[in-house]
Motif scaffolding. Sequence first.
Motif, PDB file in Angstrom:
ATOM      1  N   ALA A 243     -49.869 -49.163  28.856  1.00 46.33           N
ATOM      2  CA  ALA A 243     -49.237 -50.454  29.144  1.00 46.33           C
ATOM      3  C   ALA A 243     -49.321 -51.388  27.943  1.00 46.33           C
ATOM      4  O   ALA A 243     -48.357 -52.099  27.631  1.00 46.33           O
ATOM      5  CB  ALA A 243     -49.884 -51.090  30.367  1.00 46.33           C
ATOM      6  N   ILE A 244     -50.459 -51.400  27.263  1.00 40.12           N
ATOM      7  CA  ILE A 244     -50.614 -52.244  26.075  1.00 40.12           C
ATOM      8  C   ILE A 244     -49.556 -51.890  25.043  1.00 40.12           C
ATOM      9  O   ILE A 244     -48.864 -52.765  24.489  1.00 40.12           O
ATOM     10  CB  ILE A 244     -52.022 -52.068  25.467  1.00 40.12           C
ATOM     11  CG1 ILE A 244     -53.091 -52.664  26.375  1.00 40.12           C
ATOM     12  CG2 ILE A 244     -52.089 -52.712  24.077  1.00 40.12           C
ATOM     13  CD1 ILE A 244     -54.507 -52.291  25.968  1.00 40.12           C
ATOM     14  N   GLN A 245     -49.416 -50.616  24.756  1.00 47.40           N
ATOM     15  CA  GLN A 245     -48.502 -50.184  23.705  1.00 47.40           C
ATOM     16  C   GLN A 245     -47.047 -50.451  24.055  1.00 47.40           C
ATOM     17  O   GLN A 245     -46.261 -50.914  23.211  1.00 47.40           O
ATOM     18  CB  GLN A 245     -48.706 -48.700  23.421  1.00 47.40           C
ATOM     19  CG  GLN A 245     -50.075 -48.358  22.845  1.00 47.40           C
ATOM     20  CD  GLN A 245     -50.206 -46.879  22.586  1.00 47.40           C
ATOM     21  OE1 GLN A 245     -49.746 -46.364  21.570  1.00 47.40           O
ATOM     22  NE2 GLN A 245     -50.821 -46.171  23.517  1.00 47.40           N
ATOM     23  N   LEU A 246     -46.664 -50.174  25.299  1.00 52.44           N
ATOM     24  CA  LEU A 246     -45.274 -50.398  25.694  1.00 52.44           C
ATOM     25  C   LEU A 246     -44.945 -51.885  25.731  1.00 52.44           C
ATOM     26  O   LEU A 246     -43.858 -52.301  25.309  1.00 52.44           O
ATOM     27  CB  LEU A 246     -44.995 -49.749  27.052  1.00 52.44           C
ATOM     28  CG  LEU A 246     -44.818 -48.231  27.034  1.00 52.44           C
ATOM     29  CD1 LEU A 246     -44.638 -47.703  28.451  1.00 52.44           C
ATOM     30  CD2 LEU A 246     -43.621 -47.830  26.172  1.00 52.44           C
ATOM     31  N   ALA A 247     -45.871 -52.693  26.241  1.00 51.89           N
ATOM     32  CA  ALA A 247     -45.624 -54.137  26.280  1.00 51.89           C
ATOM     33  C   ALA A 247     -45.467 -54.691  24.871  1.00 51.89           C
ATOM     34  O   ALA A 247     -44.572 -55.518  24.610  1.00 51.89           O
ATOM     35  CB  ALA A 247     -46.767 -54.841  27.008  1.00 51.89           C
ATOM     36  N   LYS A 248     -46.303 -54.229  23.947  1.00 52.94           N
ATOM     37  CA  LYS A 248     -46.191 -54.668  22.553  1.00 52.94           C
ATOM     38  C   LYS A 248     -44.845 -54.250  21.968  1.00 52.94           C
ATOM     39  O   LYS A 248     -44.171 -55.044  21.289  1.00 52.94           O
ATOM     40  CB  LYS A 248     -47.331 -54.090  21.730  1.00 52.94           C
ATOM     41  CG  LYS A 248     -47.280 -54.482  20.260  1.00 52.94           C
ATOM     42  CD  LYS A 248     -48.435 -53.867  19.475  1.00 52.94           C
ATOM     43  CE  LYS A 248     -48.362 -54.262  18.004  1.00 52.94           C
ATOM     44  NZ  LYS A 248     -49.473 -53.649  17.230  1.00 52.94           N
ATOM     45  N   ALA A 249     -44.433 -53.026  22.237  1.00 50.60           N
ATOM     46  CA  ALA A 249     -43.179 -52.520  21.689  1.00 50.60           C
ATOM     47  C   ALA A 249     -41.980 -53.322  22.173  1.00 50.60           C
ATOM     48  O   ALA A 249     -40.972 -53.439  21.452  1.00 50.60           O
ATOM     49  CB  ALA A 249     -43.011 -51.041  22.056  1.00 50.60           C
TER      50      ALA A 249
ATOM     51  N   ALA B 110     -50.937 -35.673  28.172  1.00 51.40           N
ATOM     52  CA  ALA B 110     -51.454 -37.025  28.418  1.00 51.40           C
ATOM     53  C   ALA B 110     -50.357 -38.031  28.693  1.00 51.40           C
ATOM     54  O   ALA B 110     -50.644 -39.194  29.000  1.00 51.40           O
ATOM     55  CB  ALA B 110     -52.273 -37.490  27.215  1.00 51.40           C
ATOM     56  N   LEU B 111     -49.097 -37.627  28.621  1.00 53.30           N
ATOM     57  CA  LEU B 111     -47.996 -38.585  28.687  1.00 53.30           C
ATOM     58  C   LEU B 111     -47.309 -38.764  30.045  1.00 53.30           C
ATOM     59  O   LEU B 111     -46.952 -39.893  30.395  1.00 53.30           O
ATOM     60  CB  LEU B 111     -46.934 -38.214  27.640  1.00 53.30           C
ATOM     61  CG  LEU B 111     -47.325 -38.448  26.182  1.00 53.30           C
ATOM     62  CD1 LEU B 111     -46.272 -37.843  25.258  1.00 53.30           C
ATOM     63  CD2 LEU B 111     -47.486 -39.934  25.903  1.00 53.30           C
ATOM     64  N   PRO B 112     -47.024 -37.727  30.816  1.00 52.84           N
ATOM     65  CA  PRO B 112     -46.124 -37.910  31.961  1.00 52.84           C
ATOM     66  C   PRO B 112     -46.558 -38.961  32.974  1.00 52.84           C
ATOM     67  O   PRO B 112     -45.772 -39.836  33.343  1.00 52.84           O
ATOM     68  CB  PRO B 112     -46.079 -36.514  32.597  1.00 52.84           C
ATOM     69  CG  PRO B 112     -46.344 -35.584  31.461  1.00 52.84           C
ATOM     70  CD  PRO B 112     -47.350 -36.294  30.607  1.00 52.84           C
ATOM     71  N   GLU B 113     -47.801 -38.903  33.441  1.00 50.91           N
ATOM     72  CA  GLU B 113     -48.222 -39.813  34.511  1.00 50.91           C
ATOM     73  C   GLU B 113     -48.267 -41.265  34.037  1.00 50.91           C
ATOM     74  O   GLU B 113     -47.790 -42.174  34.723  1.00 50.91           O
ATOM     75  CB  GLU B 113     -49.593 -39.386  35.051  1.00 50.91           C
ATOM     76  CG  GLU B 113     -50.112 -40.239  36.195  1.00 50.91           C
ATOM     77  CD  GLU B 113     -49.350 -40.078  37.496  1.00 50.91           C
ATOM     78  OE1 GLU B 113     -49.485 -40.960  38.372  1.00 50.91           O
ATOM     79  OE2 GLU B 113     -48.620 -39.073  37.633  1.00 50.91           O
ATOM     80  N   VAL B 114     -48.835 -41.494  32.858  1.00 45.74           N
ATOM     81  CA  VAL B 114     -48.969 -42.882  32.398  1.00 45.74           C
ATOM     82  C   VAL B 114     -47.633 -43.486  31.993  1.00 45.74           C
ATOM     83  O   VAL B 114     -47.356 -44.659  32.284  1.00 45.74           O
ATOM     84  CB  VAL B 114     -49.990 -43.013  31.250  1.00 45.74           C
ATOM     85  CG1 VAL B 114     -51.384 -42.720  31.749  1.00 45.74           C
ATOM     86  CG2 VAL B 114     -49.638 -42.127  30.061  1.00 45.74           C
ATOM     87  N   THR B 115     -46.796 -42.715  31.317  1.00 40.58           N
ATOM     88  CA  THR B 115     -45.508 -43.273  30.911  1.00 40.58           C
ATOM     89  C   THR B 115     -44.619 -43.542  32.121  1.00 40.58           C
ATOM     90  O   THR B 115     -43.984 -44.606  32.205  1.00 40.58           O
ATOM     91  CB  THR B 115     -44.775 -42.357  29.921  1.00 40.58           C
ATOM     92  OG1 THR B 115     -44.620 -41.053  30.484  1.00 40.58           O
ATOM     93  CG2 THR B 115     -45.520 -42.261  28.608  1.00 40.58           C
ATOM     94  N   CYS B 116     -44.584 -42.599  33.056  1.00 44.71           N
ATOM     95  CA  CYS B 116     -43.736 -42.786  34.238  1.00 44.71           C
ATOM     96  C   CYS B 116     -44.263 -43.923  35.115  1.00 44.71           C
ATOM     97  O   CYS B 116     -43.465 -44.690  35.682  1.00 44.71           O
ATOM     98  CB  CYS B 116     -43.646 -41.491  35.039  1.00 44.71           C
ATOM     99  SG  CYS B 116     -42.655 -40.199  34.246  1.00 44.71           S
ATOM    100  N   THR B 117     -45.575 -44.049  35.239  1.00 43.00           N
ATOM    101  CA  THR B 117     -46.143 -45.135  36.043  1.00 43.00           C
ATOM    102  C   THR B 117     -45.861 -46.490  35.411  1.00 43.00           C
ATOM    103  O   THR B 117     -45.344 -47.405  36.062  1.00 43.00           O
ATOM    104  CB  THR B 117     -47.657 -44.945  36.223  1.00 43.00           C
ATOM    105  OG1 THR B 117     -47.909 -43.734  36.940  1.00 43.00           O
ATOM    106  CG2 THR B 117     -48.260 -46.108  36.988  1.00 43.00           C
ATOM    107  N   VAL B 118     -46.214 -46.648  34.148  1.00 46.69           N
ATOM    108  CA  VAL B 118     -46.047 -47.944  33.493  1.00 46.69           C
ATOM    109  C   VAL B 118     -44.577 -48.318  33.380  1.00 46.69           C
ATOM    110  O   VAL B 118     -44.190 -49.463  33.669  1.00 46.69           O
ATOM    111  CB  VAL B 118     -46.714 -47.944  32.105  1.00 46.69           C
ATOM    112  CG1 VAL B 118     -46.406 -49.246  31.364  1.00 46.69           C
ATOM    113  CG2 VAL B 118     -48.221 -47.759  32.239  1.00 46.69           C
ATOM    114  N   TRP B 119     -43.739 -47.377  32.975  1.00 42.23           N
ATOM    115  CA  TRP B 119     -42.321 -47.712  32.821  1.00 42.23           C
ATOM    116  C   TRP B 119     -41.692 -48.099  34.157  1.00 42.23           C
ATOM    117  O   TRP B 119     -40.972 -49.089  34.263  1.00 42.23           O
ATOM    118  CB  TRP B 119     -41.551 -46.559  32.190  1.00 42.23           C
ATOM    119  CG  TRP B 119     -40.122 -46.908  31.948  1.00 42.23           C
ATOM    120  CD1 TRP B 119     -39.033 -46.503  32.668  1.00 42.23           C
ATOM    121  CD2 TRP B 119     -39.616 -47.796  30.944  1.00 42.23           C
ATOM    122  NE1 TRP B 119     -37.884 -47.077  32.170  1.00 42.23           N
ATOM    123  CE2 TRP B 119     -38.221 -47.868  31.110  1.00 42.23           C
ATOM    124  CE3 TRP B 119     -40.216 -48.534  29.927  1.00 42.23           C
ATOM    125  CZ2 TRP B 119     -37.408 -48.655  30.296  1.00 42.23           C
ATOM    126  CZ3 TRP B 119     -39.419 -49.313  29.107  1.00 42.23           C
ATOM    127  CH2 TRP B 119     -38.030 -49.377  29.303  1.00 42.23           C
TER     128      TRP B 119
END
Length: 318
Positions: free
Chosen positions: A156-162, A119-128
């Motif tokens: 995006a919510i989690q990374l922006a918060k972090a 569940a991680l590669p596409e969303v993390t690479c896109t958002v980052w």
Amino acid sequence: MHAIVITQPGGPEVLSWQEVPDPVPGPGEVLIDIVASAVNRADVLQRQGLYNPPPGATQVPGLECSGVIAAVGEGVDGLRVGDEVCALLAGGGYAEKVVVPWQQVMPVPKGVPLVEAAALPEVTCTVWSMVFMAARLRRGETLLVHGGASGIGTMAIQLAKAFGAHTVVTVGSAEKAERCLALGADEVINYREEDFAEKVKADVILDIIGGKYLPRNVDALNIGGRLIIIGLQGGTRGELHIGKLLTKRASIHAAGLRGRPVEEKGAIVRSVVENVWPLVESGAVQPVIYARVPIDQAAWAHQMLESGGHVGKILLAR
């Protein structure tokens, strides 16, 4: 091996689990025995005949996977047979095996089960790459995310918060609003009841809608704002008020991941491992998984995605 084959453009029923030739890794590539993949909106577009794979890529859908390295081609450093990994793909995730350039392979973050790592590669690479590398979101700025309950939105919510940003998301239901707030969103706008352009001024907007939202996205930008378009669910055309864009000294950036050269994807992957993986390992950022579906029942997973009721990612597990 077996893989999902798109028998013809159409609805979910055209997805068929069939026997196909085994992929063989070439120089600079690794072969992964897939444990899980995940469904993305791009897979639906490909199934409908609206989004062809890049030249040279497999016709098998699937833009990410997790699994175990089964073979390593010449010229690959730092990866060995037996390593548990996840990977960003140009295609091929809906299968038992996939070949991928080594630059797009990532270690599984510590503490994350191998299946959930899909569940991680596409969303993390896109958002980052879009929000932080391209749009340069900074601490204290406001990020507006359309589709806050999607896989992209929940990440995006989690990374922006972090990283200390103020996050506003659009959703279509009270249930999704609650889930987004629980993940750390500061404000939620129900797009069925309110006009986001009248409610928020954002420094960065992450947009999956495209043409339909273009005028209002420009209205919602702050001075020096950055609009990042990564999807076209609302069409390919929209009216752009260039005068407003000039007055706000704002910019529009439209891009995707799938068609980028391997070197660019590799740079994004390395940056994700360096900057995002520590947050995942600490628990500050987590994969949000809505459902696990057997990979040979991908048609069911596509129906689930298109129904719009999900929050986070839908996995395809073997």
